[in-house]
Design a protein around this motif. Structure first.
Motif, PDB file in Angstrom:
ATOM      1  N   ALA A   1      -7.102   4.664   2.015  1.00  0.00           N
ATOM      2  CA  ALA A   1      -7.143   3.194   1.314  1.00  0.00           C
ATOM      3  C   ALA A   1      -5.734   2.379   1.804  1.00  0.00           C
ATOM      4  N   CYS A   2      -4.853   3.363   1.533  1.00  0.00           N
ATOM      5  CA  CYS A   2      -3.324   2.886   1.691  1.00  0.00           C
ATOM      6  C   CYS A   2      -2.754   3.030   3.201  1.00  0.00           C
ATOM      7  N   ALA A   3      -3.585   3.449   4.133  1.00  0.00           N
ATOM      8  CA  ALA A   3      -3.280   3.622   5.402  1.00  0.00           C
ATOM      9  C   ALA A   3      -2.694   2.193   6.262  1.00  0.00           C
ATOM     10  N   PRO A   4      -1.505   2.224   6.754  1.00  0.00           N
ATOM     11  CA  PRO A   4      -1.015   0.905   7.492  1.00  0.00           C
ATOM     12  C   PRO A   4      -2.221   0.172   8.203  1.00  0.00           C
ATOM     13  N   LEU A   5      -2.050  -0.902   8.225  1.00  0.00           N
ATOM     14  CA  LEU A   5      -2.878  -1.909   8.882  1.00  0.00           C
ATOM     15  C   LEU A   5      -2.712  -1.657  10.521  1.00  0.00           C
TER      16      LEU A   5
ATOM     17  N   LYS B   1      -7.887  11.097  -4.706  1.00  0.00           N
ATOM     18  CA  LYS B   1      -6.374  11.187  -3.869  1.00  0.00           C
ATOM     19  C   LYS B   1      -6.761  10.940  -2.358  1.00  0.00           C
ATOM     20  N   GLU B   2      -7.600  11.651  -1.895  1.00  0.00           N
ATOM     21  CA  GLU B   2      -8.015  11.644  -0.487  1.00  0.00           C
ATOM     22  C   GLU B   2      -8.465  10.203  -0.087  1.00  0.00           C
ATOM     23  N   TRP B   3      -9.275   9.446  -1.086  1.00  0.00           N
ATOM     24  CA  TRP B   3      -9.621   8.069  -0.795  1.00  0.00           C
ATOM     25  C   TRP B   3      -8.432   7.198  -0.738  1.00  0.00           C
ATOM     26  N   LEU B   4      -7.579   7.484  -1.810  1.00  0.00           N
ATOM     27  CA  LEU B   4      -6.268   6.368  -1.789  1.00  0.00           C
ATOM     28  C   LEU B   4      -5.679   6.539  -0.338  1.00  0.00           C
TER      29      LEU B   4
ATOM     30  N   HIS C   1       0.919  -1.428   0.054  1.00  0.00           N
ATOM     31  CA  HIS C   1       0.018  -0.072   0.132  1.00  0.00           C
ATOM     32  C   HIS C   1       0.817   1.344   0.123  1.00  0.00           C
ATOM     33  N   ALA C   2       2.110   1.261   0.735  1.00  0.00           N
ATOM     34  CA  ALA C   2       2.948   2.466   0.607  1.00  0.00           C
ATOM     35  C   ALA C   2       3.634   2.778  -0.952  1.00  0.00           C
TER      36      ALA C   2
END
Length: 595
Positions: free
Chosen positions: A591-595, A585-588, A569-570
């Protein structure tokens, strides 16, 4: 988009067509006739003219065949299509689970006293007829080559495709046509028959529109030992590529192909797995010595050069940005309850078209909401169109054709709140996809050796899926490309430059389907301190689109698996983030925030 020939073939048309076919079977003195989903070129997809199986039975899957006898008509399909075939064919047809039930065994059971079964020798390969003939020895069942009996009753059969071929620029191919022909000519010992459309397209750096969604030309070719190529195509189709092909490609009418073979002397090479049976019969009657050799284009085409790999990566970044815009839109609109599967398909294609570089989708988008997602190769129609409902899974398998590469990606997302079963099954599928992504393996390892890595997390829970884990991908060619695969039948050693899909799944009939798919490129594995000097390979992921974190049960993950997801995700944020802006981009970022 949804009113294609196959999509409008009605199941109630099957019985009268079958009855008419049986009259022709009887008139020929036969007891049955075989109808494959194939054309003379043996590609995976067929033009409307060659969609005989769909026209007769109503079944529109991309693999299968019918054995029409006087008292029963079996439609043979594999695990991908067993739900679909039962929905599409009338009661006059009997679905048969293949390959568990082999055609020869079924014929022996249905024709215990023997009989004559006709087949069109253009539509069955040398290997298929040879193997079936051998399996029917002492059964009293005889295979009889004949004219196509479906064509005889198909009064409004479409014309063959007539579009002109186009040249594929060397700036994307990475190697000239002349270089390919000379390089491959050094590997053959006799004139070599080529029948696969994507082999001919790759060898000659040409493309076509004879098959929907697959930019391939319908033609036959013979590669000669001096590097010259004899190309057999319908009149007018080569007009725009004559200069590109040059003097060392001799162009002939397509209907002169068999006569040309009859006039050869000495040896001839053909690939029995792909070559129509009639070609071998013609060569044998001409006194030629037939050598069974693999199509010499297959492996070189599968092992992409640096230019093709760079193009694929660019295409996937472009396509990934379109997918992110789509997923952001879907996440915002789907919970409102106003979307249907067709709405989703149309909007996804629109986001790809907004790149201004999409030439076509690479296959009809699979968009299955709820229970439709359990149909592995589901194609939405106006009749099957289903609302996208809250708290259900939505499976979207799609791709694009770009001049620099072909894409194929699947994402399964939740609309609303997932159940614990959703999360458990999704996470096990994800673990299998991660296992393939992280795999390191010695040179010489085949796809069948790796397939179980993707299945193991499901197997431990008593689950599995009835399709391969991965297939090869072409370079602005077919979205399914051999000979490499990740599957139980994948007996080809994986080599550097091969692009494959990585797509384990899980399906519950009537409830949901889950599949997660990235594309990967085979390359040298990085050195590991302390390892031996063994040459090893690994995979590089080239698809960058977020995986739905709401469906991940973190408690099931190992630390390494969690690190892989966070790292993926990073990297997705780093590669796709600069290509988009605004709400997407805000959604991305979320969505890519760390678990």
């Amino acid at each position: 988009m949804f009113q294609t020939f196959e999509a409008t073939t009605s199941p109630d048309q099957g019985p009268p067509r079958l009855s008419n076919l049986r009259k022709h079977i009887a008139d020929k003195g036969l007891d049955g006739f075989l109808i494959p989903r194939a054309d003379a070129h043996q590609g995976e997809y067929v033009a409307p003219r060659d969609a005989r199986l769909a026209w007769l039975t109503g079944f529109t899957g991309s693999a299968g065949f019918c054995a029409a006898l006087t008292h029963i008509a079996g439609v043979f399909v594999d695990g991908r299509y067993r739900l679909q075939v039962r929905d599409q064919v009338a009661d006059d047809f009997t679905p048969v689970d293949w390959p568990e039930v082999q055609l020869e065994d079924w014929l022996k059971e249905q024709l215990p006293n023997g009989g004559k079964v006709g087949f069109d020798p253009w539509l069955h390969t040398v290997s298929a007829i040879r193997q079936l003939t051998k399996a029917l020895v002492d059964s009293g069942i005889e295979l009889v080559p004949t004219d196509n009996l479906v064509d005889a009753i198909w009064s409004d059969q479409p014309e063959p495709p007539k579009a002109k071929f186009t040249a594929y620029p060397v700036e994307f191919a990475g190697e000239t046509r002349q270089s390919k022909s000379k390089r491959l000519a050094e590997t053959i010992s006799a004139p070599t028959v080529l029948t696969l459309p994507d082999s001919i397209a790759w060898l000659l750096n040409i493309r076509g529109t004879d098959i929907e969604r697959n930019p391939v030309p319908h033609a036959f070719a013979i590669l000669n030992t001096d590097g010259h190529v004899d190309l057999f195509a319908q009149d007018g189709k080569t007009a725009e590529v004559a200069n590109h092909l040059g003097e060392d490609v001799r162009i002939h009418p397509q209907d002169s192909f068999l006569n040309h073979i009859s006039n050869l002397t000495g040896d001839i090479n053909l690939d029995p797995k792909w070559c129509p049976a009639i070609v071998a019969t013609t060569a044998a009657k001409a006194g030629l010595t037939i050598r069974h050799k693999d199509d010499p284009c297959l492996l070189p085409k599968a092992c992409k050069n640096d230019t093709e790999i760079a193009g694929a990566k660019e295409a996937h970044l472009r396509d990934g940005a379109a997918m992110v815009r789509f997923l952001a839109w879907l996440d915002a609109d789907a919970p409102n309850g106003s979307l249907t599967e067709i709405d989703v398909v149309k909007q996804l294609e629109q986001f790809r078209r907004e790149t201004n570089q999409l030439l076509d989708v690479s296959f009809e988008t699979i968009c299955g909401a709820g229970g439709n997602g359990a149909i592995v190769h589901y194609r939405v129609t106006e009749e099957t169109n289903r609302p996208v409902k809250r708290d259900e899974l939505l499976l979207i398998d799609s791709g694009g054709q770009y001049i620099d590469g072909t894409t194929d990606i699947t994402r399964t997302v939740i609309v609303g709140t997932p159940s614990e079963l959703h999360r458990s099954c999704f996470t096990r599928v994800l673990q299998g996809m991660i296992a393939i992504s992280r795999a390191r393996f010695p040179k010489g390892v085949q796809g069948q050796h790796l397939d179980s890595l993707a299945r193991f997390p499901l197997w431990t829970a008593g689950m599995d899926y009835d399709h391969g884990t991965g297939h090869g991908i072409g370079s602005y060619l077919c979205v399914h490309e051999g000979p490499q695969s990740l599957s139980r039948r994948g007996d080809v050693p994986l080599k550097e430059g091969m692009i494959l899909s990585n797509e384990p799944g899980y399906y519950r009939t009537g409830e949901f389907g889950i599949r997660i798919e990235n594309l990967i490129v085979t390359g040298p594995a990085p050195d590991i301190e302390g390892g031996d000097d063994r040459d090893m390979l690994s995979f590089e992921t080239i698809t960058y689109v977020p995986i739905d974190r709401r469906l991940i049960d973190v408690a099931l993950l190992s630390n390494d698996e969690r690190d892989w997801i966070n790292g993926y995700h990073a990297e997705t944020m780093a590669k796709i983030g600069p290509l988009i802006d605004g709400p997407a981009k805000e959604w991305l970022e979320q969505a890519c925030a760390p678990l």
